[in-house]
Design an enzyme around this catalytic site. Structure first.
Site, short mmCIF file in Angstrom:
data_model
loop_
_atom_site.label_atom_id
_atom_site.label_comp_id
_atom_site.label_asym_id
_atom_site.label_seq_id
_atom_site.Cartn_x
_atom_site.Cartn_y
_atom_site.Cartn_z
N THR F 236 -3.22 0.26 -0.27
CA THR F 236 -3.17 0.04 -1.72
C THR F 236 -1.92 -0.77 -2.05
OG1 THR F 236 -2.02 2.14 -2.07
CG2 THR F 236 -4.41 2.19 -2.18
N ASP F 268 -4.03 9.05 -6.66
CA ASP F 268 -4.92 10.16 -6.32
C ASP F 268 -6.30 9.95 -6.92
OD1 ASP F 268 -2.63 11.29 -5.15
OD2 ASP F 268 -2.07 12.20 -7.06
#
Lengths: 326, 326, 326, 326, 326, 326
Positions: F236, F268
Site C-alpha cells: 500500500t 484496516d
C-alpha cells in the site's frame, strides 16, 4: 383581534448545563425570558390571541428573541433600536440545589427597552385588546420605560381595556421605597392586581395583620381594593396557593404539586393561565385553577416559558394527568 | 519574575455551534477572548513568565475569565469592579463561510475595564517585566482606559521595559481619525510596533506608495521608524506573511499554510509567539517564524486562544509537523 | 396582506451528527423541511408577507413544524388532521462526503397532507396573494394532494395571482412518465416555471438539443414557453448558475461560490430569494441575483431553511460580503 | 507564601452522561480528581494560598490535570515523568441511583506518581507552609510513593508545618491490615487526623466500644489521641456529621442537608473547608461548620472539585442560602 | 442452542432531552424499543442464549435496530422487508414529571412487521428453544402479525417449547373487547401468563372480586389457571410487586425501591429477569426476585433496555447493592 | 462457519470534540479501535462471517468493547482477564489539521492482551476459517502476545487456513530492528502479506531500489515473495494506491478520492474490504478495488471502524456514488 397584549423587556437568558457553574462553564443554554413575554407565551399557547410590545436592538440578537416568541404564536410588535447604541438585555441563570440558591446575574443596564417611547409602540393593539398586562419590572428599568408604562396603562384605561399588573419586585433593580412609590403611581390605572404575598408585605407594607377577618392574604386583598379600587386582586402565596378577591367574593386555590425542573417563570405562567381562562369565559375560580395548573406544568419544563397545551392544563385541573399514555 | 506583561480587556465570547445562527441558536459556547490576554496565553504556553492586567466585575462571570486564563499559566492580576455597577464585556461571534462573513457583535459598553485606573493595577509587574504589550483596542474603550494605557506605557518606558503595541483597529469602536490620533499619542512610548498592513493604510495613512525602494510593507515600516523612532516594526500582511524592520535590517516571513477552523486570535497568537521567542533569546528572524507558526497552529484550534505547545511550534518551524504520530 | 403563499408538505427532517451514520447513531437533529415551506421561510426572511398552507396531524409533532416555521415569520395556515389516523411525514438525512453520497430515506407515506382537500385550506390567502408557489412534489404525494394542487393553482389563476411551479422531480416518489403527465396537466395554470435543467431533460424530455440558437438552457426555456405559454421560465443548472427567459429576453446568472455545509434546500432558497426580490420591485435580472445569493448563503447554514437576512443577501449581490466584521 | 500544601495523585476521571452506562456509552466527561488536589482546590477557592505537589507524565494528559487545577488558583508544583515510561492514572466513574450503586473502576497502576521521589518535589513549599495535607491513598500507590509520603511528613514536622492526614481507606488498593500498618507508621508525624468513623472501625479497629463516656465517635477520637498524641482528631460520620476533639474539648457538627448531584469528593471538600477556615483564624468549631458547609455545597456540583466561593460557604453556615436571588 | 426466543416489533424510540418538549425540541435521542426485544436484551444480558425474531425494512434504519440489539448479545433473526414498501415503526417519547404525564406518540402504522408471515421467520429457533415469548402488542399490529403470532405459539407448543405471554394492553392500538378476544384465542397455546393486574381487570374483566380466599391478585391468577390451564400465572401490580401462582403454590414478591430515571421497559425487564433465572435453574420464587431486581435496575437506566449485569441483579436480590464501590 | 478470523488488541479510543485539545478538553468521545477488530468489522459489514479473538478485562470496560464490535456483526470470542490485575488498553486521539499533526497517545501497557495465552483462545475458529488475520502490532505488545501470535499462525497453517499479516509498524511500541526480527520470524507462517511501502522501506529495509524492472512497489513485492514465498503481497502506497503481486501477476489499484473526516483505520478498512471480496469469490483485482473503496468510504466516517455497506462499496467501485439520492 388581539385579546391580550403585554408590554415589557425580554432578555436572553444564559444558563450553564446542570451541575456546571457560571464560574467555570464552557457552554450556555440560550433562551428568551422576561415576565411580560412569559405571560404572553402562556396566554398564546392556551389559545388567547396575544401580542407583545417591546423594544429590541435591530440585530441578530434582537431577532433571536422575536424568533423564539413568535414560534409560540405571539404576535411580536417590536420597536427596533439602533444596534450601535442599544443592546439586548441578558441574564445569567445558575440553577441551584439545596443548600445552594439559584443565582441570577442581570446584565440588562442600557438595554434597548430603557429608551422606549410610547410613540414607538403599537398602541392600537392596546386600545383594541381585552386585557393589557405589564409588570413592575418595566418601570424599574429607566425613567423612559416608567413613563411609557404609565402612558400605556392610561391609554388602555381610556379605551376600556382591562389592565393587569404584577409588581414582581426585584431587589437587584431598586429599593422597596422607590418601588412602592412607582407602583402606587400606577395603581389608579390598574384593574386587576396580581401580587405575591411577600411583595405585598415587604414592598407595599401590607402583611394583613391588624384584623381578624379572613386569612392574612384575604385581608391584604381587601385592603388593596379598599385603597385603590381594584376590580380584582389575586394574592399568590408560593406553596400555599393563590387567593383572589373579586366583586367582594373570595376564591381560594391550592397549588398543584410539581416535580420542579426549572422554577423560573412560574408566576408568569400563573398569570398567563389565569387570563387565558378569563378570556375563554371562565369565572375567577376556574381562572385561578387554570393559573395554578399552568404554573405547575411550567415547573416541569426547562426555560422561562410555559410550553404547555390547553389539553395538558385541563388534565391537571381535572386531576386526570400523570402516568404513561400509551 | 515576569517576562511579559499585557494589559487590556478580556470578554466572554459567545458563539453558536457550527451551522447554527445567532438569530436562532439555543446554545452558545463560552470562551475567554481579548487581544491582550490572547497574547498572554500564547506567551505563557510557549514558556514565558507572563502576567495579565485588567479589570473585571467581582462576580462569577469575572471569575470565569480568570479561571480560563489561569489554566494556561497566566498570572492574572485583576482589579475587581463592583458587580452592581460594572459588567463583563461580551462579544457574540458567528463564524461564517463563503460567501457569508464572520459576524462579531460587541456588547462591551460599560465593561468594568472602562473604569480602570492606573492605581488599581499591579504596576510593579510592568516595571519588572522585559516586555509590556497592549493593543490599540484598550484606549478605544473609554477615556479612563486610554489614560491608563498612556500611563502604563510611560511607566514601562521609565523602567526600561520594552513596550509593544499593535493598533488592532476596530471599526465598531471608533473612526479612523480618532484612532490615529490616539495611536500617535502613544507612539513615543512604544518600542516595538506590530501593525497590520491594512491598518497602516486605512488608519495611519501609510500605504508604502511614493517610493520604489523595497516592498510597500518595508516602506511602511521604514517610514514609521523614521517618524516615530521605533526599535522594531513588524508589518503583518495576512496571507502574504509578515515583514520586520529591526536595526535597519529587513526580515521577511511567509505564512505557514493552515486548515482554518477558527481565525479569531491569529494576529494575537503571532505576537505571543514572536515575543516568547525573543524572550527565549531568539533573533528577529527566529521570532518571526515562531510568530507565524503559532498563528498557523492557532487557526486549527477553536476559540481565541493559541492552545499550543513549544514542541508543536518548533515542529512547524522545522517543517517536521503533520501526519499521524503513532 | 399576503404577498406570497406556498402550499405543500413539510416533514420532520432527522439527521445524525457529522461523521455518524444512520445505521448506528444515537442522536438525531430534528428540523422542519419541505420545498414549499423552505420557499416560504426564505421569502418571509427576505421581507415578503408570506403564508404557508398545509395539513399536519394535530399533535405535538405537527405543532413542532408550525413552531419552527412561525419563528421565521411565516403565517402558518394549517389544516389539522386527526392524530389517530394521520401522521407527520419524516425524512432521514445522512450527509455524505466524497465518495459517499448524501442519503435520504423518506418516511412520508400516509402523511396528513395526503388527505388534504381544498375546502380545508385557507384559499382566501391564495386569492389575495401576488404569488402562489407549489412544487411538483405535492401532486406526487396522493391523488387528493394532486387534486388539491390543481384546484389551488386554478383558484389562483382565477384571481390573478401569479402561479409559480418547480417540478422538483423525486425519483423515490414516482417514475418520470407519471410525473411528466402530472406536471403537464398543471402547466396551463402555471405562470412562472422554475425547473432544474436535469429535470427538464430527464422528465420533460427537453434537453435543448436540435437547434443551434442560444445555449441548451435557453432553448429549453424557449421551448417550454412556446408549448405552454409561461410568462417566465427559469432554468437552474447547478454549478453553472441559472438562466431565465422572460418576455422574450434572456437573463443569465452565475452561481456565487459557497463553502457548503448543508446543500439541502438550495433550490428552494433560490426560488424564495427570486420571488422576494420580484415582490420588492426587482426586475428578473435582480431577482435572479437575489435567488443565487440566497442559495449560496443557504449552503453555509445547517438545515433545509435559508436562515438569512436581506442585508446578507444584498452584501453577496454587491460582492461586499466575507471577512470578519469587527 | 504558601499556607496549605497537599501531596498526592490526581487522576483523569471519566464518566458517562446521566443514564448511560460504561458498558455502552459513547461519550465520557473528563475531569481532574484526586483526594489531595480536591482538598487543594477547596482550600484555594476559599482563600488559602495553596500548592499541590505531585508527579504526572509530561504529556498533554498530564498538562490537562495541571490546566484544570491551576484554573482554580492552585499553585501546581509537578514533577514531570517521562511520557514513554509513565502514565496518567485514570478512573472511570459510573454514577448510580438506588438500587444501583456508584461504580468506580480504577486504572491507576503504574501512574507517574508511583515513581515519585522526594528529591523531585518542591519540598521548600512544605517547609514554608502552615499546613501540609496528604491522604492514606498516597502510600497505597507504591513503595516509592509510601517512602516519599513518610519523608514529606517528616520534613514538614521538622519545619513546624502542621501535618494533616486522612486515611481514606480504599479497598480496591490494599487490605485493611496492610493499610493499618502503613497508617500507623505515619501517625507519629501527623498532627491533625481526619478519619471516617467507618475507616476507624474497619481499618484501625477502633469502634469506640468498651466505654460509656461520650459518643462512640468521641471515644474513637480520644483513644487515637491517647495512643498517637494527635493535636486534633476529626471523626466524620456521613449523614451524622463530624466530631472533633481538640485540646481536650469536643466539638460536634451536624451535616447541612443537600440535594446530591455528585457525592464524589465530599470528604475532601470537608477537609478543604476546615483547613481554609483554620488558616483564616477560625476556631475548631467554626472550621467544622465551614467544612460541613463546603461539603454540602460540593454535593450540588458535578465533578470531584468543590467549585464554591467563600460567600456561598458563609451563607450556608449562616443559614442564609437558598431561594432565587434576583 | 437458543434458550429464549422472542418475537415482536421493535421501533426506533425518539425522545427529546430532559426538560425539552416534542413541540419545540431540536434534538432527539434515538434508541431501540419494543416489548419483545426488551425482554430479549434483559434475558441475553443475564446469561440466557437469546434470539429475537422480527421483520424490519432492509435499510440503514432497520440495520440501526439490529445493531443496537446485537450489541447486547441478542441473536437477531430478522426478515427483511422491501424498503420501498415497508417502513420502520417509530415512537416519540416525551418524559413527564408530576403533574405532567409521560407522552407516547406511536408512528408504527404499516411498519414492516405488519406484513410478517411465519414462513419468513427462523421458526427452527422456536422449536429448539426452552422458552418462547411474545406480547399482546404483536397481534394488535395487523391481521398478518396476529396470524403469525398464533402460528408461532402453536409451533412452539408442538415442539415442547414453553410459551410465555404478556397481554401488555395498549389502548392506542385497539379497544379492550377486540384485545380480549385476541388474547383468549391465543391462551390455549400459552403456558406462562404474565399479566398486569390493571390489564386483567380492564381487559380480561377479572378483578379478583367475588371471593374471599387470598388477595385479589391471587384470585385473578387462580381464576385464569382454572379457565385456561396455564402452567404459571404471574400478576404484576406496579408498586405493590408481583404475585405468581405455579403448580398450586403462591409466591409473593415486593418491588425493590428505585430512583426512576426512565420507567419505560420496566415490565419487560421483569419478564427478562424472571425467565433468565428460570433458565438458570431457579425456582419461581427466585425468578420473581430476579425479575423484580432487574426491573428496579432498569428504572435507573435511560432507554427501554435493561442494561444490567447478573452481578448487579444478584446484588439487589442479596440487598448488597448501593453506596460507592472503591 | 467462520470465514475470517482476526486476532489482536482492541482499545478504547478517546478523542476530544473537533477544535478542542487533549490538554484542555472536558469531553471525550469513546469508541473501539484496534487494527484487527477494525479489519473484522469491515469484513463482517461487507458480508463475511467473521470472528475476532482477543483478551479483555472482565469489567464494564471490556464489555464496552465487545458491545460495539458485536453490534457490527462480529462474533466476539474473548478471553476474559481478571479485572483486578489486567486493564483495558486505551488510546487518546487528537485529530490535527495542517500544520498540526494528529496526535496519538497510547496507554496500552499491561493491557489484558499482554497476558494472552493460546489455550485461552477459541483456536477452533482459526482452524475452521478461510482466512486468519493479525497485524504486527500484536507481537509488539508482550512476549506472551508474540508467542500466541506465532502459535496461532502456525495453527492456522496446519489447518489450511490462509494467513494474512500486515506489519503495521508502530514506532511508539518498538524499534525497527526488533520489529523486523519479529516479523521475519512470523513470515514463514504467512500466506498473504499486506505491507505499507514506508514500512517495507523503513523496517524491512526494502525500498525497491537496485533493479529497473517494474515500479519500486512491484520490486518490493517480488523481493518479498522471492525471500519468503508469500502467496500474495499487497503493497500500500498511501495516496498512490495499492499494488499486488499474486501468482506472478501484478495488479495496480489507485485510491478513490475522499473527503477525509477521520483517517484512522483506513488501512484496516482496505484489508477488510480486500478479504471480504476474496471470500466472496472476487479475484485479486476486484479485491483490491473493494479494499480501496472501503478505505475511501472509511475516511468519511468518524472512528476507527468502516461503518459501510456492500452497496456503498459497490457504488464506489462502479463510480456510481455521490450526489443526493432522493
Amino acid at each position: 383581534m388581539t385579546e391580550l397584549v403585554t408590554f415589557g423587556e425580554t432578555m436572553l437568558r444564559l444558563s450553564p448545563p446542570e451541575g456546571d457553574r457560571l464560574a467555570t462553564t464552557r457552554t450556555l443554554e440560550a433562551r428568551a425570558g422576561g415576565a411580560e413575554s412569559n405571560v404572553a407565551v402562556a396566554g398564546a399557547r392556551l389559545g388567547a390571541d396575544t401580542a407583545w410590545l417591546s423594544k429590541l436592538p435591530d440585530s441578530p440578537l434582537g431577532e433571536r428573541i422575536v424568533h423564539e416568541l413568535r414560534g409560540h404564536g405571539v404576535d411580536t410588535r417590536v420597536a427596533w433600536g439602533d444596534p450601535e447604541t442599544t443592546r439586548l438585555g441578558t441574564y445569567y441563570l445558575e440553577p441551584g440545589g439545596e443548600p445552594r440558591g439559584t443565582d441570577v446575574i442581570y446584565d440588562r443596564a442600557d438595554a434597548a427597552i430603557t429608551t422606549v417611547a410610547t410613540e414607538e409602540l403599537a398602541t392600537e393593539t392596546v386600545a383594541d385588546a381585552t386585557y393589557c398586562y405589564t409588570s413592575g419590572i418595566t418601570p424599574a428599568l429607566s425613567e423612559e420605560a416608567a413613563e411609557t408604562t404609565r402612558e400605556l396603562l392610561a391609554h388602555a384605561q381610556a379605551n376600556d381595556t382591562t389592565t393587569v399588573f404584577d409588581p414582581n419586585y426585584r431587589a437587584k433593580l431598586w429599593d422597596t421605597e422607590t418601588a412602592r412609590a412607582a407602583y402606587e403611581e400606577l395603581f389608579p390605572d390598574v384593574d386587576v392586581l396580581v401580587v405575591a404575598q411577600r411583595d405585598a408585605a415587604a414592598v407595599l407594607g401590607r402583611d394583613g395583620a391588624g384584623s381578624t377577618a379572613g386569612t392574612p392574604a384575604e385581608r391584604v386583598a381587601r385592603g388593596l381594593i379598599a385603597d385603590f379600587d381594584f376590580e380584582t386582586v389575586v394574592v399568590t402565596r408560593g406553596d400555599e396557593g393563590a387567593l383572589a378577591v373579586h366583586e367582594g367574593d373570595v376564591y381560594d386555590q391550592p397549588v398543584y404539586e410539581a416535580e420542579t425542573l426549572d422554577p423560573i417563570g412560574t408566576g408568569d405562567a400563573f398569570v398567563g393561565g389565569f387570563l387565558a381562562r378569563r378570556l375563554d369565559g371562565g369565572g375567577v375560580d376556574e381562572a385561578l385553577s387554570w393559573g395554578a395548573a399552568t404554573a405547575a406544568l411550567k415547573r416541569t419544563v426547562a426555560g422561562d416559558l410555559a410550553v404547555v397545551s390547553p389539553d395538558e392544563v385541563a388534565a391537571v385541573v381535572d386531576e386526570a394527568s400523570g402516568g404513561i399514555d400509551r
